[in-house]
Write a protein that holds these residues in place. Structure first.
Motif, PDB file in Angstrom:
ATOM      1  N   HIS A 172      42.532  48.416  43.852  1.00  0.00           N
ATOM      2  CA  HIS A 172      41.360  47.891  43.154  1.00  0.00           C
ATOM      3  C   HIS A 172      40.313  47.426  44.162  1.00  0.00           C
ATOM      4  O   HIS A 172      40.622  46.654  45.072  1.00  0.00           O
ATOM      5  CB  HIS A 172      41.730  46.681  42.282  1.00  0.00           C
ATOM      6  CG  HIS A 172      42.834  46.941  41.306  1.00  0.00           C
ATOM      7  ND1 HIS A 172      42.619  47.079  39.949  1.00  0.00           N
ATOM      8  CD2 HIS A 172      44.174  47.067  41.492  1.00  0.00           C
ATOM      9  CE1 HIS A 172      43.776  47.279  39.339  1.00  0.00           C
ATOM     10  NE2 HIS A 172      44.734  47.278  40.255  1.00  0.00           N
ATOM     11  N   VAL A 173      39.093  47.903  43.983  1.00  0.00           N
ATOM     12  CA  VAL A 173      37.945  47.324  44.694  1.00  0.00           C
ATOM     13  C   VAL A 173      37.373  46.269  43.756  1.00  0.00           C
ATOM     14  O   VAL A 173      36.983  46.566  42.625  1.00  0.00           O
ATOM     15  CB  VAL A 173      36.894  48.404  45.016  1.00  0.00           C
ATOM     16  CG1 VAL A 173      35.681  47.756  45.692  1.00  0.00           C
ATOM     17  CG2 VAL A 173      37.503  49.482  45.902  1.00  0.00           C
ATOM     18  N   ILE A 174      37.317  45.024  44.233  1.00  0.00           N
ATOM     19  CA  ILE A 174      37.039  43.876  43.361  1.00  0.00           C
ATOM     20  C   ILE A 174      35.739  43.183  43.751  1.00  0.00           C
ATOM     21  O   ILE A 174      35.457  42.966  44.941  1.00  0.00           O
ATOM     22  CB  ILE A 174      38.180  42.846  43.439  1.00  0.00           C
ATOM     23  CG1 ILE A 174      39.499  43.452  42.946  1.00  0.00           C
ATOM     24  CG2 ILE A 174      37.833  41.580  42.659  1.00  0.00           C
ATOM     25  CD1 ILE A 174      39.616  43.604  41.456  1.00  0.00           C
ATOM     26  N   CYS A 175      34.992  42.792  42.721  1.00  0.00           N
ATOM     27  CA  CYS A 175      33.839  41.907  42.925  1.00  0.00           C
ATOM     28  C   CYS A 175      33.942  40.757  41.932  1.00  0.00           C
ATOM     29  O   CYS A 175      34.037  40.987  40.722  1.00  0.00           O
ATOM     30  CB  CYS A 175      32.525  42.653  42.727  1.00  0.00           C
ATOM     31  SG  CYS A 175      31.067  41.613  43.038  1.00  0.00           S
ATOM     32  N   VAL A 176      33.970  39.535  42.446  1.00  0.00           N
ATOM     33  CA  VAL A 176      34.000  38.347  41.594  1.00  0.00           C
ATOM     34  C   VAL A 176      32.566  37.865  41.419  1.00  0.00           C
ATOM     35  O   VAL A 176      31.932  37.385  42.360  1.00  0.00           O
ATOM     36  CB  VAL A 176      34.860  37.231  42.220  1.00  0.00           C
ATOM     37  CG1 VAL A 176      34.820  35.981  41.347  1.00  0.00           C
ATOM     38  CG2 VAL A 176      36.298  37.706  42.401  1.00  0.00           C
ATOM     39  N   ASP A 177      32.054  38.018  40.212  1.00  0.00           N
ATOM     40  CA  ASP A 177      30.665  37.625  39.947  1.00  0.00           C
ATOM     41  C   ASP A 177      30.509  36.127  39.740  1.00  0.00           C
ATOM     42  O   ASP A 177      29.463  35.552  40.034  1.00  0.00           O
ATOM     43  CB  ASP A 177      30.144  38.365  38.711  1.00  0.00           C
ATOM     44  CG  ASP A 177      30.008  39.857  38.963  1.00  0.00           C
ATOM     45  OD1 ASP A 177      29.627  40.238  40.084  1.00  0.00           O
ATOM     46  OD2 ASP A 177      30.297  40.638  38.037  1.00  0.00           O
ATOM     47  N   LEU A 206      38.554  30.391  35.475  1.00  0.00           N
ATOM     48  CA  LEU A 206      38.048  31.631  34.882  1.00  0.00           C
ATOM     49  C   LEU A 206      37.284  32.408  35.943  1.00  0.00           C
ATOM     50  O   LEU A 206      36.521  31.830  36.727  1.00  0.00           O
ATOM     51  CB  LEU A 206      37.112  31.324  33.707  1.00  0.00           C
ATOM     52  CG  LEU A 206      37.729  30.803  32.415  1.00  0.00           C
ATOM     53  CD1 LEU A 206      36.627  30.439  31.430  1.00  0.00           C
ATOM     54  CD2 LEU A 206      38.660  31.848  31.801  1.00  0.00           C
ATOM     55  N   LEU A 207      37.494  33.724  35.952  1.00  0.00           N
ATOM     56  CA  LEU A 207      36.767  34.590  36.857  1.00  0.00           C
ATOM     57  C   LEU A 207      36.031  35.653  36.058  1.00  0.00           C
ATOM     58  O   LEU A 207      36.597  36.246  35.132  1.00  0.00           O
ATOM     59  CB  LEU A 207      37.720  35.292  37.836  1.00  0.00           C
ATOM     60  CG  LEU A 207      38.602  34.423  38.730  1.00  0.00           C
ATOM     61  CD1 LEU A 207      39.453  35.323  39.626  1.00  0.00           C
ATOM     62  CD2 LEU A 207      37.771  33.472  39.571  1.00  0.00           C
ATOM     63  N   ALA A 208      34.772  35.885  36.399  1.00  0.00           N
ATOM     64  CA  ALA A 208      34.052  37.044  35.880  1.00  0.00           C
ATOM     65  C   ALA A 208      34.192  38.139  36.925  1.00  0.00           C
ATOM     66  O   ALA A 208      33.723  37.991  38.059  1.00  0.00           O
ATOM     67  CB  ALA A 208      32.590  36.705  35.638  1.00  0.00           C
ATOM     68  N   VAL A 209      34.869  39.232  36.559  1.00  0.00           N
ATOM     69  CA  VAL A 209      35.322  40.214  37.549  1.00  0.00           C
ATOM     70  C   VAL A 209      34.852  41.619  37.196  1.00  0.00           C
ATOM     71  O   VAL A 209      34.853  42.012  36.029  1.00  0.00           O
ATOM     72  CB  VAL A 209      36.874  40.199  37.643  1.00  0.00           C
ATOM     73  CG1 VAL A 209      37.363  41.269  38.605  1.00  0.00           C
ATOM     74  CG2 VAL A 209      37.368  38.835  38.079  1.00  0.00           C
ATOM     75  N   ARG A 210      34.467  42.377  38.241  1.00  0.00           N
ATOM     76  CA  ARG A 210      34.289  43.817  38.130  1.00  0.00           C
ATOM     77  C   ARG A 210      35.271  44.491  39.080  1.00  0.00           C
ATOM     78  O   ARG A 210      35.614  43.925  40.128  1.00  0.00           O
ATOM     79  CB  ARG A 210      32.863  44.213  38.513  1.00  0.00           C
ATOM     80  CG  ARG A 210      31.793  43.806  37.510  1.00  0.00           C
ATOM     81  CD  ARG A 210      30.407  44.177  38.031  1.00  0.00           C
ATOM     82  NE  ARG A 210      30.009  43.336  39.161  1.00  0.00           N
ATOM     83  CZ  ARG A 210      29.072  43.670  40.059  1.00  0.00           C
ATOM     84  NH1 ARG A 210      28.462  44.849  39.968  1.00  0.00           N
ATOM     85  NH2 ARG A 210      28.762  42.843  41.033  1.00  0.00           N
ATOM     86  N   HIS A 211      35.734  45.679  38.693  1.00  0.00           N
ATOM     87  CA  HIS A 211      36.629  46.386  39.604  1.00  0.00           C
ATOM     88  C   HIS A 211      36.463  47.894  39.482  1.00  0.00           C
ATOM     89  O   HIS A 211      35.952  48.413  38.496  1.00  0.00           O
ATOM     90  CB  HIS A 211      38.095  45.972  39.377  1.00  0.00           C
ATOM     91  CG  HIS A 211      38.788  46.688  38.248  1.00  0.00           C
ATOM     92  ND1 HIS A 211      40.138  46.963  38.249  1.00  0.00           N
ATOM     93  CD2 HIS A 211      38.329  47.189  37.072  1.00  0.00           C
ATOM     94  CE1 HIS A 211      40.474  47.591  37.133  1.00  0.00           C
ATOM     95  NE2 HIS A 211      39.401  47.727  36.396  1.00  0.00           N
ATOM     96  N   ALA A 261      37.058  34.112  46.514  1.00  0.00           N
ATOM     97  CA  ALA A 261      35.787  33.413  46.300  1.00  0.00           C
ATOM     98  C   ALA A 261      34.818  34.387  45.641  1.00  0.00           C
ATOM     99  O   ALA A 261      35.045  35.597  45.627  1.00  0.00           O
ATOM    100  CB  ALA A 261      35.240  32.935  47.641  1.00  0.00           C
ATOM    101  N   PRO A 262      33.723  33.875  45.071  1.00  0.00           N
ATOM    102  CA  PRO A 262      32.730  34.776  44.478  1.00  0.00           C
ATOM    103  C   PRO A 262      32.200  35.784  45.501  1.00  0.00           C
ATOM    104  O   PRO A 262      32.058  35.469  46.686  1.00  0.00           O
ATOM    105  CB  PRO A 262      31.635  33.819  44.008  1.00  0.00           C
ATOM    106  CG  PRO A 262      32.349  32.533  43.761  1.00  0.00           C
ATOM    107  CD  PRO A 262      33.403  32.460  44.831  1.00  0.00           C
ATOM    108  N   GLY A 263      31.910  36.977  45.009  1.00  0.00           N
ATOM    109  CA  GLY A 263      31.387  38.027  45.865  1.00  0.00           C
ATOM    110  C   GLY A 263      32.332  39.215  45.941  1.00  0.00           C
ATOM    111  O   GLY A 263      33.371  39.267  45.280  1.00  0.00           O
TER     112      GLY A 263
END
Length: 298
Positions: free
Chosen positions: A236-241, A143-148, A221-223
């Motif tokens: 997509h600009v992605i950030c994995v929280d 599972l990934l918590a993601v913002r984009h 990886a996270p970040g």
């Protein structure tokens, strides 16, 4: 699920949605048609019954291929197998029992195969051996918590894609200097409904994003991702929280799936052998078949 970029961000969870397909079984054949260059359609017959050009022209639409020659071969092969099955049905006098959602031909074919293709069940010991030899395959999905931030552009617009990619790189540089500005930049630039939640897609698991994005996303990886990720929707600009790795599953949780998979493999092999037997015993002219598969196998 909210539409738009297709990521489902507006509903608070899930990525750009798509449906996954199971892999198809392909049986090796030699696509050789015996026909002169002057013939638009090969002359193919099965035990004296000719496959008409009209039938091949109609069947052709179901067999996309890189060349017309290959598509004609695939269409002719499918019609040869269909005719062989129909002839065998008539020979055995298979009685029809039409089930829900079937037409008479489908019902007759199903009953023929149930009668003539016998497959032993996979026993428990075989399933356990398969599990022990393939433990790495049986994990719960990560599972990934993601913002984009989605910079939207049409998949066939090369110029817009170039511009969107450049803009994504500029935003990425800005976020590397000021990570706390992600929500503000998402609200200003993102074409996804998730911009109202700071770009948050919630928790994303496999199967919830389009395949081309998923392949990249689950390697992160996270970040903040070091580069923009591309999908059919744009860049997509992605950030994995947060990233929660999948856990090994016990045999009991996957036993049914293993048995179904192994049984399907055995069935497919038996069906191919049966079709090859029918071809070998028949007088098939105009097409060279050293092996056979059919839509029944897929």
């Amino acid at each position: 699920m909210t539409t738009g970029c297709g990521c489902g961000g507006g509903s608070g969870g899930g990525g750009c949605s798509s449906s996954a397909k199971e892999p198809e079984v392909v049986v090796a054949v030699e696509p050789q048609l015996i026909a002169s260059s002057e013939q638009e359609w090969p002359i193919v017959s099965v035990n004296g019954v000719q496959i008409t050009p009209e039938a091949m022209a109609q069947e052709l639409q179901y067999h996309p291929a890189e060349s017309r020659e290959e598509a004609v071969f695939l269409a002719a092969r499918a019609l040869v197998i269909r005719e062989l099955l129909q002839q065998r049905i008539r020979e055995l006098g298979v009685l029809l029992e039409v089930g829900a959602g079937e037409n008479e031909e489908e019902a007759a074919t199903r009953l023929l195969l149930e009668r003539e293709v016998k497959v032993p069940d996979c026993d428990e010991a075989t399933c356990v051996r398969y599990f022990e030899s393939n433990r790495g395959r049986f994990h719960s999905a990560p599972l990934l918590a993601v913002r984009h931030i989605l910079l939207e552009c049409a998949p066939d617009d090369a110029e817009a894609r170039h511009v969107a990619h450049s803009q994504a790189e500029v935003l990425l540089l800005s976020l590397q200097e000021s990570p706390a500005s992600f929500a503000d930049l998402a609200l200003k630039y993102s074409a996804c409904p998730s911009k109202a939640q700071g770009g948050s897609l919630g928790q994303v698991s496999k199967g919830q994003t389009v395949p081309e994005l998923e392949r990249q996303l689950f390697t992160l990886a996270p970040g903040l991702a070091s580069k923009p990720l591309e999908s059919r929707y744009g860049w997509h600009v992605i950030c994995v929280d947060q990233r929660i790795e999948g856990q090994p599953l016990p045999y009991e949780a996957v036993a049914t799936a293993i048995r179904t998979q192994l049984q399907q493999g055995v069935w497919q092999k038996a069906l191919v052998q049966y079709l090859q037997t029918l071809i070998g015993a028949a007088d098939v002219r105009g097409i060279a078949l050293q092996g056979a598969d059919s839509p029944l196998v897929q």
